[in-house]
Design a protein around this motif. Structure first.
Motif, PDB file in Angstrom:
ATOM      1  N   ALA A 151      40.421  35.391   2.157  1.00 34.70           N
ATOM      2  CA  ALA A 151      39.833  34.326   2.812  1.00 34.70           C
ATOM      3  C   ALA A 151      38.971  35.108   4.170  1.00 34.70           C
ATOM      4  N   LEU A 152      39.364  35.826   4.759  1.00 32.31           N
ATOM      5  CA  LEU A 152      38.519  36.565   5.810  1.00 32.31           C
ATOM      6  C   LEU A 152      37.580  37.249   5.250  1.00 32.31           C
ATOM      7  N   LEU A 153      37.456  37.951   3.949  1.00 28.43           N
ATOM      8  CA  LEU A 153      36.434  38.595   3.490  1.00 28.43           C
ATOM      9  C   LEU A 153      35.418  37.636   2.875  1.00 28.43           C
ATOM     10  N   ALA A 154      35.975  36.425   2.183  1.00 30.25           N
ATOM     11  CA  ALA A 154      35.169  35.695   1.724  1.00 30.25           C
ATOM     12  C   ALA A 154      34.237  35.046   2.862  1.00 30.25           C
ATOM     13  N   PHE A 159      36.337  29.809   4.995  1.00 30.17           N
ATOM     14  CA  PHE A 159      37.531  30.276   5.265  1.00 30.17           C
ATOM     15  C   PHE A 159      38.926  29.334   4.946  1.00 30.17           C
ATOM     16  N   VAL A 160      38.348  28.100   5.687  1.00 30.97           N
ATOM     17  CA  VAL A 160      38.957  26.801   5.287  1.00 30.97           C
ATOM     18  C   VAL A 160      39.184  26.548   3.675  1.00 30.97           C
ATOM     19  N   ALA A 161      38.165  26.548   2.991  1.00 33.22           N
ATOM     20  CA  ALA A 161      37.888  26.168   1.654  1.00 33.22           C
ATOM     21  C   ALA A 161      39.077  27.417   0.865  1.00 33.22           C
ATOM     22  N   LEU A 196      42.530  26.093  -0.874  1.00 32.14           N
ATOM     23  CA  LEU A 196      42.579  26.176  -2.540  1.00 32.14           C
ATOM     24  C   LEU A 196      43.860  26.807  -2.699  1.00 32.14           C
ATOM     25  N   ALA A 197      44.180  28.131  -1.858  1.00 27.69           N
ATOM     26  CA  ALA A 197      45.369  28.831  -2.080  1.00 27.69           C
ATOM     27  C   ALA A 197      46.625  27.449  -1.897  1.00 27.69           C
ATOM     28  N   ALA A 198      46.668  26.862  -0.864  1.00 24.82           N
ATOM     29  CA  ALA A 198      47.744  25.987  -0.599  1.00 24.82           C
ATOM     30  C   ALA A 198      47.806  25.092  -1.851  1.00 24.82           C
ATOM     31  N   VAL A 199      46.851  24.374  -2.544  1.00 25.42           N
ATOM     32  CA  VAL A 199      46.753  23.557  -3.409  1.00 25.42           C
ATOM     33  C   VAL A 199      47.339  24.172  -4.745  1.00 25.42           C
TER      34      VAL A 199
END
Length: 65
Positions: free
Chosen positions: A17-20, A46-48, A52-55
């Motif tokens: 997420a940080l890299l994205a 980052f939030v997206a 997405l990982a949580a979903v």
């Protein structure tokens, strides 16, 4: 063993997420946007990724139980 897998997966998702977010911010700056706009795009990315990982994790838990 399970705790280690959860911690490693969490760390991996955070790094991705940080890299994205860094990539989105850099692309926004290359597009000649202002720093606040680039920061907003990075934060949104980052939030997206985290959402997405949580979903995906929630869906996998529902399918595997």
């Amino acid at each position: 063993m399970t705790v280690a897998v959860v911690l490693l997966t969490t760390a991996f998702v955070t790094v991705v997420a940080l890299l994205a977010a860094a990539g989105a911010g850099k692309l926004a700056r290359m597009d000649n946007t202002s720093y606040p706009t680039a920061l907003t795009r990075a934060a949104t990315t980052f939030v997206a990724v985290i959402t997405l990982a949580a979903v995906v994790a929630g869906t996998l838990v529902a399918l595997l139980t």
